[in-house]
Motif scaffolding. Structure first.
Motif, mmCIF file in Angstrom:
data_model
loop_
_atom_site.group_PDB
_atom_site.id
_atom_site.type_symbol
_atom_site.label_atom_id
_atom_site.label_comp_id
_atom_site.label_asym_id
_atom_site.label_seq_id
_atom_site.Cartn_x
_atom_site.Cartn_y
_atom_site.Cartn_z
ATOM 1 N N PHE A 17 0.830 -1.203 0.000
ATOM 2 C CA PHE A 17 0.000 0.000 0.000
ATOM 3 C C PHE A 17 0.864 1.253 0.000
ATOM 4 O O PHE A 17 0.681 2.157 -0.821
ATOM 5 C CB PHE A 17 -0.930 -0.004 1.220
ATOM 6 C CG PHE A 17 -1.748 1.242 1.348
ATOM 7 C CD1 PHE A 17 -2.876 1.426 0.573
ATOM 8 C CD2 PHE A 17 -1.377 2.239 2.233
ATOM 9 C CE1 PHE A 17 -3.634 2.593 0.685
ATOM 10 C CE2 PHE A 17 -2.128 3.405 2.354
ATOM 11 C CZ PHE A 17 -3.260 3.576 1.571
ATOM 12 N N TYR A 18 1.819 1.312 0.912
ATOM 13 C CA TYR A 18 2.644 2.512 1.009
ATOM 14 C C TYR A 18 3.545 2.704 -0.205
ATOM 15 O O TYR A 18 3.790 3.841 -0.615
ATOM 16 C CB TYR A 18 3.457 2.516 2.308
ATOM 17 C CG TYR A 18 2.623 2.945 3.489
ATOM 18 C CD1 TYR A 18 2.122 4.242 3.575
ATOM 19 C CD2 TYR A 18 2.325 2.066 4.514
ATOM 20 C CE1 TYR A 18 1.352 4.640 4.653
ATOM 21 C CE2 TYR A 18 1.550 2.458 5.600
ATOM 22 C CZ TYR A 18 1.070 3.746 5.658
ATOM 23 O OH TYR A 18 0.302 4.141 6.713
ATOM 24 N N ILE A 19 4.029 1.611 -0.787
ATOM 25 C CA ILE A 19 4.849 1.750 -1.989
ATOM 26 C C ILE A 19 4.028 2.376 -3.108
ATOM 27 O O ILE A 19 4.455 3.348 -3.739
ATOM 28 C CB ILE A 19 5.429 0.392 -2.424
ATOM 29 C CG1 ILE A 19 6.512 -0.055 -1.441
ATOM 30 C CG2 ILE A 19 6.003 0.481 -3.846
ATOM 31 C CD1 ILE A 19 7.017 -1.474 -1.668
ATOM 32 N N GLN A 84 -5.339 1.510 -10.297
ATOM 33 C CA GLN A 84 -6.590 0.761 -10.107
ATOM 34 C C GLN A 84 -6.524 -0.071 -8.825
ATOM 35 O O GLN A 84 -7.475 -0.086 -8.030
ATOM 36 C CB GLN A 84 -6.859 -0.149 -11.295
ATOM 37 C CG GLN A 84 -7.236 0.559 -12.565
ATOM 38 C CD GLN A 84 -7.307 -0.400 -13.742
ATOM 39 O OE1 GLN A 84 -7.509 -1.594 -13.581
ATOM 40 N NE2 GLN A 84 -7.138 0.132 -14.950
ATOM 41 N N VAL A 85 -5.412 -0.760 -8.629
ATOM 42 C CA VAL A 85 -5.234 -1.579 -7.433
ATOM 43 C C VAL A 85 -5.230 -0.694 -6.184
ATOM 44 O O VAL A 85 -5.884 -1.004 -5.188
ATOM 45 C CB VAL A 85 -3.935 -2.415 -7.534
ATOM 46 C CG1 VAL A 85 -3.608 -3.088 -6.214
ATOM 47 C CG2 VAL A 85 -4.057 -3.446 -8.649
ATOM 48 N N LEU A 86 -4.512 0.413 -6.233
ATOM 49 C CA LEU A 86 -4.471 1.339 -5.091
ATOM 50 C C LEU A 86 -5.853 1.911 -4.807
ATOM 51 O O LEU A 86 -6.273 1.988 -3.648
ATOM 52 C CB LEU A 86 -3.467 2.465 -5.354
ATOM 53 C CG LEU A 86 -3.291 3.496 -4.236
ATOM 54 C CD1 LEU A 86 -2.781 2.835 -2.955
ATOM 55 C CD2 LEU A 86 -2.338 4.599 -4.684
ATOM 56 N N ASP A 87 -6.596 2.277 -5.830
ATOM 57 C CA ASP A 87 -7.957 2.800 -5.641
ATOM 58 C C ASP A 87 -8.861 1.763 -4.983
ATOM 59 O O ASP A 87 -9.639 2.100 -4.083
ATOM 60 C CB ASP A 87 -8.560 3.252 -6.972
ATOM 61 C CG ASP A 87 -7.970 4.548 -7.487
ATOM 62 O OD1 ASP A 87 -7.292 5.256 -6.715
ATOM 63 O OD2 ASP A 87 -8.185 4.854 -8.678
ATOM 64 N N LEU A 88 -8.765 0.510 -5.421
ATOM 65 C CA LEU A 88 -9.557 -0.563 -4.799
ATOM 66 C C LEU A 88 -9.229 -0.683 -3.318
ATOM 67 O O LEU A 88 -10.125 -0.810 -2.484
ATOM 68 C CB LEU A 88 -9.264 -1.907 -5.473
ATOM 69 C CG LEU A 88 -10.089 -2.318 -6.657
ATOM 70 C CD1 LEU A 88 -9.594 -3.658 -7.202
ATOM 71 C CD2 LEU A 88 -11.555 -2.420 -6.303
ATOM 72 N N GLU A 89 -7.947 -0.652 -3.010
ATOM 73 C CA GLU A 89 -7.532 -0.784 -1.616
ATOM 74 C C GLU A 89 -7.958 0.423 -0.794
ATOM 75 O O GLU A 89 -8.399 0.289 0.348
ATOM 76 C CB GLU A 89 -6.020 -0.995 -1.529
ATOM 77 C CG GLU A 89 -5.523 -1.231 -0.128
ATOM 78 C CD GLU A 89 -6.022 -2.512 0.513
ATOM 79 O OE1 GLU A 89 -5.698 -2.723 1.690
ATOM 80 O OE2 GLU A 89 -6.747 -3.304 -0.123
ATOM 81 N N MET A 90 -7.882 1.612 -1.350
ATOM 82 C CA MET A 90 -8.312 2.808 -0.624
ATOM 83 C C MET A 90 -9.815 2.761 -0.346
ATOM 84 O O MET A 90 -10.258 3.138 0.746
ATOM 85 C CB MET A 90 -7.912 4.062 -1.400
ATOM 86 C CG MET A 90 -6.404 4.281 -1.380
ATOM 87 S SD MET A 90 -5.788 5.539 -2.508
ATOM 88 C CE MET A 90 -6.370 7.024 -1.739
ATOM 89 N N LYS A 91 -10.589 2.276 -1.301
ATOM 90 C CA LYS A 91 -12.040 2.129 -1.083
ATOM 91 C C LYS A 91 -12.305 1.091 -0.003
ATOM 92 O O LYS A 91 -13.199 1.266 0.834
ATOM 93 C CB LYS A 91 -12.732 1.739 -2.385
ATOM 94 C CG LYS A 91 -12.822 2.887 -3.361
ATOM 95 C CD LYS A 91 -13.420 2.448 -4.682
ATOM 96 C CE LYS A 91 -13.356 3.607 -5.673
ATOM 97 N NZ LYS A 91 -13.689 3.204 -7.032
ATOM 98 N N ARG A 92 -11.544 -0.003 -0.009
ATOM 99 C CA ARG A 92 -11.711 -1.048 0.999
ATOM 100 C C ARG A 92 -11.391 -0.496 2.393
ATOM 101 O O ARG A 92 -12.154 -0.696 3.348
ATOM 102 C CB ARG A 92 -10.791 -2.231 0.674
ATOM 103 C CG ARG A 92 -11.021 -3.458 1.543
ATOM 104 C CD ARG A 92 -9.980 -4.530 1.264
ATOM 105 N NE ARG A 92 -8.694 -4.200 1.847
ATOM 106 C CZ ARG A 92 -8.380 -4.400 3.131
ATOM 107 N NH1 ARG A 92 -9.252 -4.919 3.964
ATOM 108 N NH2 ARG A 92 -7.184 -4.076 3.581
ATOM 109 N N ILE A 93 -10.308 0.258 2.503
ATOM 110 C CA ILE A 93 -9.922 0.843 3.792
ATOM 111 C C ILE A 93 -10.966 1.856 4.247
ATOM 112 O O ILE A 93 -11.332 1.901 5.430
ATOM 113 C CB ILE A 93 -8.522 1.483 3.706
ATOM 114 C CG1 ILE A 93 -7.459 0.391 3.527
ATOM 115 C CG2 ILE A 93 -8.229 2.334 4.938
ATOM 116 C CD1 ILE A 93 -6.087 0.923 3.157
#
Length: 104
Positions: A17-19, A84-93
């Motif tokens: 996530f941080y990377i 796209q992957v980062l956006d998915l994870e941000m929505k999940r968080i």
């Protein structure tokens, strides 16, 4: 996004996530380590071995790309797939955070 990418990266590790978060701007591994240290008040520390292994895997999977070399340091940036992957994870968080507030 392929099912493989989704399976491997969602949910993400804090390191991943941080990377990706830091690579929204061009950066090299050591600068990412420093930025994560700053962002998390030293609560999340990424070792050089973990950093460079993660960068290599993310580049192979197409989430980041090598841009250039400066002073023997490889500069990377996030790709569209990485966003796209980062956006998915941000929505999940964000969902987790809002759910937590609801049940307090």
């Amino acid at each position: 996004m392929s099912p493989h990418i989704k399976k491997v990266y969602v949910p993400m590790t804090e390191t991943g996530f941080y990377i990706l978060l830091c690579l929204r701007r061009e950066a090299h591994g050591y600068s990412i380590i420093q930025e994560v240290d700053r962002l998390t008040d030293s609560e999340v520390r990424i070792s050089p071995g973990t950093m460079y292994g993660s960068l290599s895997k993310m580049e192979k999977d197409g989430l980041i790309r090598f841009i250039r070399e400066e002073d023997k340091r490889k500069i990377y940036c996030i790709t569209d797939l990485g966003r796209q992957v980062l956006d998915l994870e941000m929505k999940r968080i964000d969902r987790l955070y809002h759910n937590m507030l609801e049940v307090r």
